[in-house]
Design a protein around this motif. Structure first.
Motif, short mmCIF file in Angstrom:
data_model
loop_
_atom_site.label_atom_id
_atom_site.label_comp_id
_atom_site.label_asym_id
_atom_site.label_seq_id
_atom_site.Cartn_x
_atom_site.Cartn_y
_atom_site.Cartn_z
N PHE A 212 -2.88 -0.42 -3.04
CA PHE A 212 -3.69 0.87 -2.87
C PHE A 212 -2.88 2.14 -2.90
O PHE A 212 -1.90 2.40 -2.32
CB PHE A 212 -4.33 0.82 -1.64
N HIS A 213 -3.41 3.09 -3.84
CA HIS A 213 -2.80 4.39 -3.86
C HIS A 213 -3.92 5.51 -3.18
O HIS A 213 -3.52 6.42 -2.74
CB HIS A 213 -2.37 4.65 -5.39
N SER A 214 -5.12 5.46 -4.13
CA SER A 214 -6.21 6.48 -3.54
C SER A 214 -7.47 5.74 -4.00
O SER A 214 -7.51 4.71 -4.72
CB SER A 214 -5.83 7.61 -4.49
N SER B 54 4.52 8.61 -0.37
CA SER B 54 5.14 8.60 -1.54
C SER B 54 4.18 9.05 -2.68
O SER B 54 3.88 10.37 -2.38
CB SER B 54 5.63 7.05 -2.19
N ASP B 55 3.39 8.32 -3.43
CA ASP B 55 2.48 8.86 -4.48
C ASP B 55 1.11 8.58 -4.24
O ASP B 55 0.14 8.46 -4.89
CB ASP B 55 2.82 8.42 -5.81
N GLY B 56 0.82 8.10 -2.93
CA GLY B 56 -0.46 7.85 -2.39
C GLY B 56 -1.37 9.08 -2.05
O GLY B 56 -0.56 10.23 -1.78
N ASP C 255 5.78 2.18 0.65
CA ASP C 255 5.85 3.56 -0.20
C ASP C 255 7.32 3.55 -1.14
O ASP C 255 8.12 2.90 -0.97
CB ASP C 255 6.00 4.72 0.54
N HIS C 256 7.10 4.13 -2.36
CA HIS C 256 8.00 4.10 -3.18
C HIS C 256 9.46 4.73 -2.70
O HIS C 256 9.60 5.90 -2.53
CB HIS C 256 7.69 4.70 -4.50
N ASP C 257 10.52 3.72 -2.73
CA ASP C 257 11.87 4.35 -2.38
C ASP C 257 11.85 5.09 -1.01
O ASP C 257 12.76 5.88 -0.95
CB ASP C 257 12.41 5.05 -3.44
N THR D 162 0.75 -1.28 0.03
CA THR D 162 0.00 0.00 0.16
C THR D 162 0.66 1.09 0.08
O THR D 162 2.21 1.22 0.38
CB THR D 162 -0.76 0.05 1.04
N HIS D 163 0.36 2.44 -0.55
CA HIS D 163 1.02 3.70 -0.57
C HIS D 163 0.29 4.61 0.32
O HIS D 163 -0.94 4.74 0.44
CB HIS D 163 0.99 4.14 -1.92
N SER D 164 1.00 5.64 0.58
CA SER D 164 0.43 6.96 1.37
C SER D 164 1.08 8.14 0.96
O SER D 164 1.99 8.09 -0.19
CB SER D 164 1.01 6.88 2.99
MN MN Z 1 2.82 4.42 -7.26
#
Ligand code: MN
Ligand code: AMP
Ligand code: MN
Ligand code: MN
Length: 275
Positions: A248-250, A12-14, A37-39, A7-9
């Motif tokens: 999940f991003h958004s 990063s790009d969430g 999250d990315h990197d 999952t992302h927040s």
């Molecule tokens: Mn992404």
């Protein structure tokens, strides 16, 4: 136990903060959640704090960007020690590269498409020190260059389009090393999304397993459910555990159902055995 291990927040790009993400996960019945999250691991401390109030188990995670044989591949790290020095050095390297790449994307958009100020525009959409193509996409949508994020990628950000920059992320070997040095488990993210023929995908998975990779996402919200049997056979062939996550991003993005996806096939060795 309901797991969502990708999952992302806003780190990063969430689009949700780590706290909001944990709250949504709790609403959706997720019991073990990995923030990947990315990197970056910048969002983890907030997620861990939020999880205490929501009865959720947080797995420290990351999604690393890799360049392998000219292709961008994503490798998730789970259960990582976020204070580990090898891991931190790897993250620093990729964050520096991300910034350089963002400058190059901005320059390309200016020269090739006459779009000025894209770097500052993208930065204004980033809520952390991480900058990615989604932030450029948000800037371009806001300024009327495309109707939504998907369109921007198609018109501006992919190969042969004005804002495209050839990536040189970290090597597969380095990323697996950073993850394992930090006590973590390396997982190939959304293997069905790389547009690799099965033969090439097998070469990737074989290399990954030989370098110490342990698992592969058999079920991913960002890849088609039809791929599950194929990915499950791949896991079995290379003796890898099977992971599961929404990516999940958004709430707006189509692959967005936090904690909601098909179950892992019973023939798989579930990654939960390693966590
Ligand atoms: Mn992404
Ligand atoms: P980056 O790591 O900065 O190159 O950005 C990759 C991210 O862009 C992915 O994790 C997705 O969030 C997003 N992305 C990639 N391709 C698309 C697409 N075709 N449509 C929408 N979002 C995309
Ligand atoms: Mn990914
Ligand atoms: Mn992801």
């Amino acid at each position: 136990m309901i797991y969502d291990l990708h999952t992302h927040s806003t780190a990063s790009d969430g689009s949700l903060s780590p706290t909001q993400l944990v709250q949504l996960a709790s609403t959706n019945g997720v019991e073990t959640l990995a923030l990947t999250d990315h990197d970056t691991t910048e969002g983890i401390k907030e997620a861990v704090a939020a999880a205490k109030d929501n009865n959720i188990n947080i797995i420290n995670g990351i999604e690393f960007s890799v360049t392998w044989q000219d292709k961008t591949i994503h490798v998730v790290g789970l259960n990582i020690d976020i204070e580990n020095n090898d891991l931190k050095a790897g993250i620093n390297h990729l964050q520096t590269y991300r910034l350089k790449r963002a400058q190059a994307i901005s320059e390309q958009l200016d020269v090739q498409a006459g779009i000025e100020g894209a770097l500052e525009g993208a930065e204004s959409f980033s809520q952390s020190s991480m900058i990615g193509r989604v932030h450029f996409a948000q800037f371009l949508v806001k300024n009327g260059y495309a109707k939504d994020i998907k369109q921007v990628f198609k018109k501006y950000l992919i190969k042969n389009k004005p804002g495209y920059v050839k990536d040189t992320w970290a090597s597969l070997e380095d990323v697996i090393h950073w993850i394992t040095q930090a006590g973590g488990i390396a997982v190939i993210a959304h293997p069905a999304r790389y547009q690799l023929k099965l033969k090439k995908l097998r070469i990737l998975v074989d290399a990954f397993a030989n370098m110490g990779g342990r698992a592969i996402e058999v079920v991913s919200g960002s890849q088609c459910a039809d791929e599950i049997p194929k990915m499950s056979r791949l896991a079995e062939e290379f003796n890898l555990h099977a992971s599961i996550g929404s990516d999940f991003h958004s709430a707006e993005m189509s692959w967005n159902r936090l904690g909601k996806f098909p179950a892992l096939p019973l023939s798989c060795k579930p990654i939960s055995e390693l966590l």
